[in-house]
Enzyme design. Structure first.
Site, PDB file in Angstrom:
ATOM      1  N   PRO A   8      -5.344  -1.894   6.949  1.00 28.16           N
ATOM      2  CA  PRO A   8      -5.619  -1.106   8.539  1.00 28.16           C
ATOM      3  C   PRO A   8      -6.761  -1.992   9.258  1.00 28.16           C
ATOM      4  CG  PRO A   8      -5.499   0.440   6.555  1.00 28.16           C
ATOM      5  CD  PRO A   8      -5.646  -0.709   6.012  1.00 28.16           C
ATOM      6  N   PHE A  41     -19.224  -6.157  -2.703  1.00 29.82           N
ATOM      7  CA  PHE A  41     -20.495  -6.600  -1.994  1.00 29.82           C
ATOM      8  C   PHE A  41     -21.607  -6.477  -2.807  1.00 29.82           C
ATOM      9  CE2 PHE A  41     -18.147  -6.106   2.501  1.00 29.82           C
ATOM     10  CZ  PHE A  41     -17.032  -6.819   1.942  1.00 29.82           C
ATOM     11  N   ARG A  87     -14.270   0.155   9.361  1.00 25.17           N
ATOM     12  CA  ARG A  87     -14.327   1.439   8.324  1.00 25.17           C
ATOM     13  C   ARG A  87     -15.330   2.434   8.558  1.00 25.17           C
ATOM     14  NH1 ARG A  87     -10.104  -0.783   7.589  1.00 25.17           N
ATOM     15  NH2 ARG A  87      -8.926  -1.123   5.759  1.00 25.17           N
ATOM     16  N   TYR A 133       0.624   4.058  -2.598  1.00 26.87           N
ATOM     17  CA  TYR A 133      -0.321   4.963  -2.665  1.00 26.87           C
ATOM     18  C   TYR A 133      -0.253   5.951  -1.402  1.00 26.87           C
ATOM     19  CZ  TYR A 133      -5.608   6.471  -2.328  1.00 26.87           C
ATOM     20  OH  TYR A 133      -6.605   7.305  -2.280  1.00 26.87           O
ATOM     21  N   ARG A 142     -10.498   2.340  11.400  1.00 30.00           N
ATOM     22  CA  ARG A 142     -10.426   3.582  10.840  1.00 30.00           C
ATOM     23  C   ARG A 142     -11.536   4.365  11.209  1.00 30.00           C
ATOM     24  NH1 ARG A 142      -9.481   3.480   4.905  1.00 30.00           N
ATOM     25  NH2 ARG A 142      -7.267   3.065   5.192  1.00 30.00           N
ATOM     26  N   LYS A 182       0.731  10.006  -1.533  1.00 30.72           N
ATOM     27  CA  LYS A 182      -0.218  10.930  -0.951  1.00 30.72           C
ATOM     28  C   LYS A 182       0.540  11.834   0.202  1.00 30.72           C
ATOM     29  CE  LYS A 182      -4.327  10.382  -3.328  1.00 30.72           C
ATOM     30  NZ  LYS A 182      -4.958  10.945  -4.178  1.00 30.72           N
ATOM     31  N   ARG A 208       0.804  -1.248  -0.069  1.00 34.97           N
ATOM     32  CA  ARG A 208      -0.070  -0.082   0.039  1.00 34.97           C
ATOM     33  C   ARG A 208       0.798   1.287  -0.108  1.00 34.97           C
ATOM     34  NH1 ARG A 208      -5.329  -1.911   2.314  1.00 34.97           N
ATOM     35  NH2 ARG A 208      -6.062   0.102   2.409  1.00 34.97           N
TER      36      ARG A 208
HETATM   37  P1  NAD Z   1     -11.354   7.053  -9.423  1.00 37.14           P
HETATM   38  O1  NAD Z   1     -10.395   6.037  -9.817  1.00 37.14           O
HETATM   39  O2  NAD Z   1     -12.807   6.621  -9.641  1.00 37.14           O
HETATM   40  O3  NAD Z   1     -10.956   8.399 -10.067  1.00 37.14           O
HETATM   41  C1  NAD Z   1      -9.844   8.782 -10.170  1.00 37.14           C
HETATM   42  C2  NAD Z   1      -9.633   9.403 -11.677  1.00 37.14           C
HETATM   43  O4  NAD Z   1      -8.226   9.888 -12.184  1.00 37.14           O
HETATM   44  C3  NAD Z   1     -10.040   8.628 -12.811  1.00 37.14           C
HETATM   45  O5  NAD Z   1     -11.019   8.898 -13.589  1.00 37.14           O
HETATM   46  C4  NAD Z   1      -8.619   8.164 -13.685  1.00 37.14           C
HETATM   47  O6  NAD Z   1      -8.946   7.988 -15.111  1.00 37.14           O
HETATM   48  C5  NAD Z   1      -8.165   9.364 -13.416  1.00 37.14           C
HETATM   49  N1  NAD Z   1      -6.630   9.565 -13.445  1.00 37.14           N
HETATM   50  C6  NAD Z   1      -5.606   8.659 -12.808  1.00 37.14           C
HETATM   51  N2  NAD Z   1      -4.448   8.787 -13.297  1.00 37.14           N
HETATM   52  C7  NAD Z   1      -4.240  10.003 -13.927  1.00 37.14           C
HETATM   53  C8  NAD Z   1      -3.417  11.071 -14.592  1.00 37.14           C
HETATM   54  N3  NAD Z   1      -2.085  10.607 -14.626  1.00 37.14           N
HETATM   55  N4  NAD Z   1      -3.785  11.735 -15.350  1.00 37.14           N
HETATM   56  C9  NAD Z   1      -5.168  12.037 -15.573  1.00 37.14           C
HETATM   57  N5  NAD Z   1      -6.202  11.231 -14.880  1.00 37.14           N
HETATM   58  C10 NAD Z   1      -5.690  10.279 -14.160  1.00 37.14           C
HETATM   59  O7  NAD Z   1     -11.125   7.414  -7.799  1.00 37.14           O
HETATM   60  P2  NAD Z   1     -12.072   8.104  -6.877  1.00 37.14           P
HETATM   61  O8  NAD Z   1     -12.640   7.203  -5.830  1.00 37.14           O
HETATM   62  O9  NAD Z   1     -13.136   9.021  -7.475  1.00 37.14           O
HETATM   63  O10 NAD Z   1     -10.795   8.986  -6.062  1.00 37.14           O
HETATM   64  C11 NAD Z   1     -10.452  10.287  -6.615  1.00 37.14           C
HETATM   65  C12 NAD Z   1      -9.531  10.850  -5.741  1.00 37.14           C
HETATM   66  O11 NAD Z   1     -10.066  10.902  -4.412  1.00 37.14           O
HETATM   67  C13 NAD Z   1      -8.211  10.414  -5.768  1.00 37.14           C
HETATM   68  O12 NAD Z   1      -7.122  11.316  -5.566  1.00 37.14           O
HETATM   69  C14 NAD Z   1      -8.214   9.431  -4.197  1.00 37.14           C
HETATM   70  O13 NAD Z   1      -6.718   9.277  -3.788  1.00 37.14           O
HETATM   71  C15 NAD Z   1      -8.939  10.312  -3.443  1.00 37.14           C
HETATM   72  N6  NAD Z   1      -9.725   9.471  -2.513  1.00 37.14           N
HETATM   73  C16 NAD Z   1     -10.698   8.823  -2.683  1.00 37.14           C
HETATM   74  C17 NAD Z   1     -11.318   7.954  -1.480  1.00 37.14           C
HETATM   75  C18 NAD Z   1     -12.537   7.276  -1.898  1.00 37.14           C
HETATM   76  O14 NAD Z   1     -13.039   6.759  -0.926  1.00 37.14           O
HETATM   77  N7  NAD Z   1     -13.144   7.238  -2.911  1.00 37.14           N
HETATM   78  C19 NAD Z   1     -10.647   7.905  -0.310  1.00 37.14           C
HETATM   79  C20 NAD Z   1      -9.575   8.926   0.046  1.00 37.14           C
HETATM   80  C21 NAD Z   1      -8.935   9.497  -1.142  1.00 37.14           C
HETATM   81  N1  UDP Z   2     -12.537  -5.903   1.811  1.00 37.52           N
HETATM   82  C1  UDP Z   2     -13.152  -7.171   1.860  1.00 37.52           C
HETATM   83  N2  UDP Z   2     -13.577  -7.797   0.773  1.00 37.52           N
HETATM   84  C2  UDP Z   2     -13.639  -7.513  -0.572  1.00 37.52           C
HETATM   85  C3  UDP Z   2     -12.886  -5.765  -0.565  1.00 37.52           C
HETATM   86  C4  UDP Z   2     -12.593  -5.360   0.640  1.00 37.52           C
HETATM   87  O1  UDP Z   2     -13.322  -7.665   3.233  1.00 37.52           O
HETATM   88  O2  UDP Z   2     -13.827  -7.747  -1.373  1.00 37.52           O
HETATM   89  C5  UDP Z   2     -12.152  -5.381   3.043  1.00 37.52           C
HETATM   90  C6  UDP Z   2     -10.643  -4.739   3.046  1.00 37.52           C
HETATM   91  O3  UDP Z   2      -9.997  -5.677   3.273  1.00 37.52           O
HETATM   92  C7  UDP Z   2     -10.756  -3.597   4.038  1.00 37.52           C
HETATM   93  C8  UDP Z   2     -12.237  -3.137   3.801  1.00 37.52           C
HETATM   94  O4  UDP Z   2     -12.949  -4.226   3.264  1.00 37.52           O
HETATM   95  O5  UDP Z   2     -10.457  -4.168   5.268  1.00 37.52           O
HETATM   96  C9  UDP Z   2     -12.204  -1.968   2.977  1.00 37.52           C
HETATM   97  O6  UDP Z   2     -11.435  -2.060   1.669  1.00 37.52           O
HETATM   98  P1  UDP Z   2     -11.500  -1.177   0.478  1.00 37.52           P
HETATM   99  O7  UDP Z   2     -10.823  -1.630  -0.424  1.00 37.52           O
HETATM  100  O8  UDP Z   2     -13.103  -0.563   0.256  1.00 37.52           O
HETATM  101  O9  UDP Z   2     -11.037   0.097   1.221  1.00 37.52           O
HETATM  102  P2  UDP Z   2      -9.536   0.589   1.982  1.00 37.52           P
HETATM  103  O10 UDP Z   2     -10.303   1.143   3.052  1.00 37.52           O
HETATM  104  O11 UDP Z   2      -9.029  -0.840   2.551  1.00 37.52           O
HETATM  105  O12 UDP Z   2      -8.726   1.430   1.205  1.00 37.52           O
END
Ligand code: NAD
Ligand code: UDP
Length: 317
Positions: free
Chosen positions: A274, A192, A212, A146, A277, A150, A143
């Site tokens: 993790p 799920f 979570r 990522y 969280r 960040k 992990r």
């Molecule tokens: P997502 O994968 O749906 O969207 C990410 C987008 O970024 C995609 O459309 C992808 O094509 C684009 N992308 C990736 N690399 C690129 C590049 N080099 N140039 C241009 N575009 C690019 O993911 P998301 O869930 O919408 O997440 C969006 C942001 O929020 C991310 O930065 C992610 O780290 C952050 N984030 C999301 C969550 C969550 O729960 N969804 C949690 C924490 C942080």
């Molecule tokens: N997880 C799971 N089954 C799945 C996908 C995820 O039990 O098919 C668990 C994973 O191990 C984690 C939690 O669900 O503990 C949340 O995972 P997710 O990938 O949604 O996000 P994370 O918070 O880990 O980035």
């Protein structure tokens, strides 16, 4: 009309941000390279005169003609499956991509908000996680690509704030869910729903006792919008503090989809997953007057409806 650039615009959160800024009367440029996103998420915006789409990889020099008021940098693979498949792209978009966008913000004198994550806290040793906690991250674990991207992103953003007087905002996003997630992105909720809707067993990793705290997308977008318009430059947690175990949420989804026969299969817990969280959102409450409002059952129902439609469409095609 104020102009905003949103990177990751074709993704889950980015596409909802595009909708929000269009609805608030902005001119929006959505930028994406479709690595994990889909144009289906923003197809409804293409006919609008206030919306432009630039297909571009933000790890390469980013050029946008004319003025810009705001930049929201949301491009990055975000699900563990995606960033494990694309570790180098993930590191590059968090580092080189962020550097390019900070450079663009400096050039345009635009305010920039970057999407950070609860993953900066790693497998946390403090609970709940407040912004003052520095985290417990394994830099060389799977992990790490990522999490460290960040963390670097936050560091370089603060450096531009301090040394170039740039107006910066950092949102630490906790697990978010809702319509436009990809059914196959491997995150717990889409996995799920997909499994329950297609009659497969539900895959719970470990014993399912890890926790979570899931935030519905509408609440997340409201929090991000408020942070952008605030005058606060330090990181702010945005997430829903209602904590639940993974097994409990699997059971909730099973009941919602009305598939009581769906069995649960237990799979190995991924490395460095993790154990718990939950965001401390005192800062968001105090500074942004923000709190999540969507009841989990309502959010899950809306998400269920979306996944049902998505599956129906894919069967027709
Ligand atoms: P997502 O994968 O749906 O969207 C990410 C987008 O970024 C995609 O459309 C992808 O094509 C684009 N992308 C990736 N690399 C690129 C590049 N080099 N140039 C241009 N575009 C690019 O993911 P998301 O869930 O919408 O997440 C969006 C942001 O929020 C991310 O930065 C992610 O780290 C952050 N984030 C999301 C969550 C969550 O729960 N969804 C949690 C924490 C942080
Ligand atoms: N997880 C799971 N089954 C799945 C996908 C995820 O039990 O098919 C668990 C994973 O191990 C984690 C939690 O669900 O503990 C949340 O995972 P997710 O990938 O949604 O996000 P994370 O918070 O880990 O980035």
């Amino acid at each position: 009309m104020k102009k905003v650039l949103i990177t990751g615009a074709a993704g889950f959160i980015g596409s909802h941000l595009c909708d929000k800024f269009i609805n608030e009367g902005y001119r929006v440029i959505g930028m994406d390279n479709l690595l994990t996103g889909s144009l289906d998420n923003i197809a409804h915006l293409f006919p609008l005169e206030q919306f432009d789409y630039y297909h571009h990889d933000v790890t390469k020099f980013v050029h946008v003609p004319g003025d810009l008021d705001y930049i929201l940098h949301f491009a990055s693979p975000a699900s563990p499956i995606d960033y494990l498949k694309m570790p180098i792209q993930t590191l590059k978009v968090g580092s080189l991509g962020t550097h390019n966008l900070l450079g663009l913000a400096k050039e345009k004198r635009a305010r920039i908000l970057i999407a950070s994550t609860s993953e900066v806290y790693g497998d946390p040793l403090e609970h709940p996680q407040s912004e003052e906690y520095w985290g417990n991250v394994n830099p060389i674990g799977p992990r790490g690509v990522y999490d460290e991207a960040k963390r670097f992103q936050e560091a370089i953003t603060m450096a531009y704030h301090t040394y170039h007087n740039l107006e910066t905002r950092i949102v630490r996003i906790f697990n978010t869910y809702g319509p436009r997630m990809r059914l196959d992105d491997g995150r717990a909720l889409p996995a799920f729903f997909g499994q329950c809707l297609s009659g497969q067993s539900i895959t719970v990793f470990g014993k399912g006792d890890q926790t979570r705290s899931f935030c519905f997308i509408e609440d997340m977008i409201d929090g991000i919008y408020r942070l952008l318009l605030s005058d606060y430059h330090l990181p702010v947690n945005i997430g829903n503090p209602e904590e639940i175990t993974i097994l409990e949420i699997a059971e909730e989804i099973k009941a919602l989809v009305n598939n009581p026969q769906a069995s649960i299969v237990y799979k190995e817990l991924p490395v460095d997953d993790p154990k718990k969280r939950r965001p401390d959102i005192s800062k968001a409450k105090q500074i942004l007057d923000w709190t999540p409002r969507t009841n989990r059952m309502i959010g899950l129902e809306k998400t269920h409806e979306y996944f049902k439609q998505t599956l129906k469409k894919s069967e027709i095609i």
